[in-house]
Enzyme design. Structure first.
Site, PDB file in Angstrom:
ATOM      1  N   HIS A  47       0.878  -1.181   0.000  1.00 26.16           N
ATOM      2  CA  HIS A  47       0.000   0.000   0.000  1.00 26.16           C
ATOM      3  C   HIS A  47       0.912   1.226   0.000  1.00 26.16           C
ATOM      4  O   HIS A  47       1.934   1.208   0.666  1.00 26.16           O
ATOM      5  CB  HIS A  47      -0.911   0.008   1.226  1.00 26.16           C
ATOM      6  CG  HIS A  47      -0.193   0.182   2.531  1.00 26.16           C
ATOM      7  ND1 HIS A  47      -0.363  -0.641   3.609  1.00 26.16           N
ATOM      8  CD2 HIS A  47       0.731   1.098   2.944  1.00 26.16           C
ATOM      9  CE1 HIS A  47       0.408  -0.251   4.608  1.00 26.16           C
ATOM     10  NE2 HIS A  47       1.085   0.796   4.245  1.00 26.16           N
ATOM     11  N   HIS A  97      -2.339   3.667  10.267  1.00 24.01           N
ATOM     12  CA  HIS A  97      -1.145   4.511  10.418  1.00 24.01           C
ATOM     13  C   HIS A  97      -1.432   5.655  11.377  1.00 24.01           C
ATOM     14  O   HIS A  97      -1.434   6.826  10.996  1.00 24.01           O
ATOM     15  CB  HIS A  97      -0.708   5.046   9.059  1.00 24.01           C
ATOM     16  CG  HIS A  97      -0.315   4.000   8.065  1.00 24.01           C
ATOM     17  ND1 HIS A  97      -1.226   3.194   7.423  1.00 24.01           N
ATOM     18  CD2 HIS A  97       0.901   3.608   7.607  1.00 24.01           C
ATOM     19  CE1 HIS A  97      -0.586   2.369   6.601  1.00 24.01           C
ATOM     20  NE2 HIS A  97       0.699   2.599   6.698  1.00 24.01           N
ATOM     21  N   HIS A 131      10.838  -0.638   2.525  1.00 25.53           N
ATOM     22  CA  HIS A 131      10.837   0.828   2.500  1.00 25.53           C
ATOM     23  C   HIS A 131      11.169   1.380   3.874  1.00 25.53           C
ATOM     24  O   HIS A 131      10.888   0.753   4.883  1.00 25.53           O
ATOM     25  CB  HIS A 131       9.534   1.425   1.968  1.00 25.53           C
ATOM     26  CG  HIS A 131       8.245   1.146   2.709  1.00 25.53           C
ATOM     27  ND1 HIS A 131       7.782  -0.121   3.011  1.00 25.53           N
ATOM     28  CD2 HIS A 131       7.296   1.991   3.176  1.00 25.53           C
ATOM     29  CE1 HIS A 131       6.606  -0.030   3.617  1.00 25.53           C
ATOM     30  NE2 HIS A 131       6.288   1.237   3.747  1.00 25.53           N
ATOM     31  N   GLU A 149       6.063  -3.956   8.003  1.00 24.76           N
ATOM     32  CA  GLU A 149       4.664  -4.192   7.589  1.00 24.76           C
ATOM     33  C   GLU A 149       4.484  -5.597   6.998  1.00 24.76           C
ATOM     34  O   GLU A 149       3.392  -6.159   7.019  1.00 24.76           O
ATOM     35  CB  GLU A 149       4.219  -3.141   6.563  1.00 24.76           C
ATOM     36  CG  GLU A 149       4.059  -1.751   7.147  1.00 24.76           C
ATOM     37  CD  GLU A 149       3.661  -0.690   6.106  1.00 24.76           C
ATOM     38  OE1 GLU A 149       3.243   0.393   6.521  1.00 24.76           O
ATOM     39  OE2 GLU A 149       3.789  -0.928   4.879  1.00 24.76           O
TER      40      GLU A 149
END
Ligand code: DHB
Ligand code: FE
Length: 284
Positions: free
Chosen positions: A12, A59, A197, A244
């Site tokens: 995402h 988040h 990331h 994640e």
């Protein structure tokens, strides 16, 4: 009885939602990302589930940093689209499946997994971007996504976060719960977030193609071995937000034992700051 027919895995990235919402998906930069989902959109039209059990992370949107549940299951009839600072995304609200969600909560909690029950929350890009990637742009006024969605939020924002081992075992408990629901529902379990990331600090922008692809290989063929990987390896090799990826093990655990059929595999860098990975696995 209900059954898990397939699992879907996808990154995402908020900018993917913005690209769709602002009509930029045809631009060369974004075209390379969306090309990896052309097969998937067709596959989802042909293999439309009755319910999507969508494992994602919030988040600091619905839960802020004041209260952070490790595992939270959405039992509401519907979920509003969160405002993450630019107004809610112009996509349909998410319809829930309270009966199946309540059943999964009952079964999984009795199997010793302590879930937080959430009767009201807004859903952020962690949930809406995977839906957009798999379903394509949606008219917010046309009403609905293709089917009801059960949001299942996992804390990967504030340490300590759950281990891969626990996520895989939880996925297996979710499979058992779904299989004991007394209605012939076709359920897909989606695992989202990742891949490598890092959004902050001296290593911001970190991408690790080799590690990501090895993760995909092992997720398919060796989930039990992959589940032993400690957090420090995710963070060292895949960056601070690469953690994640533990959520993918929940979806993998929800698949039947034995090797799944790989229907689709895609990997692309870059999309914003993130390596985009995507898999579709079917139960055999
Ligand atoms: C990005 C990726 C994320 O997972 C996220 O939650 C926010 C931003 C990014 O690549 O920009
Ligand atoms: Fe994220």
């Amino acid at each position: 009885m209900a059954r898990v027919s397939a699992s879907v895995y996808t990154s995402h990235v908020p900018a993917i939602g913005a690209a769709l919402d602002l009509g930029k998906s045809g631009e060369p930069y974004w075209q390379k990302v969306f090309a990896g989902y052309e097969f998937s959109k067709q596959w989802l039209r042909e293999n439309r589930p009755d319910v999507i059990f969508l494992v994602y992370n919030d988040h600091a949107t619905a839960f802020s940093l004041e209260i952070i549940p490790t595992f939270a299951i959405g039992t509401a009839a519907e979920y509003a689209i969160a405002d993450e600072g630019w107004g809610p995304r112009p996509v349909p609200k998410v319809t829930g499946h309270p009966e199946l969600a309540a059943h999964v909560a009952q079964s999984v909690i009795q199997d010793d997994f302590d879930l937080t029950i959430v009767n009201r929350m807004d859903v952020d890009h962690g949930l809406t971007v995977p839906l957009s990637l798999m379903c394509g742009a949606q008219d917010p006024d046309a009403g609905a996504w293709p089917c009801p969605v059960i949001p299942f939020a996992v804390n990967v924002v504030q340490y300590p976060v759950p281990s891969g081992r626990r996520c895989l075992a939880l996925g297996r408990a979710i499979r058992k719960a779904i299989a004991s629901f007394d209605a012939p529902l076709n359920v897909q379990v989606w695992g989202t977030g990742g891949m490598s990331h890092q959004l902050q600090g001296p290593r911001a922008g970190l991408i690790n193609r080799e590690w990501d692809n090895r993760f995909l290989d092992r997720l398919i063929a060796d989930p039990d071995g992959l589940a032993q990987m400690p957090h420090v390896e995710y963070v060292r090799e895949a960056g601070s937000e690469g953690i994640e990826l533990v959520m993918w093990l929940i979806a993998r655990g929800a698949m039947s034992e034995g090797r799944p059929r790989v229907r689709h595999r895609f990997y692309h860098v870059p999309a914003s700051n993130t390596a985009v990975g995507h898999l579709i696995l079917e139960s055999t």
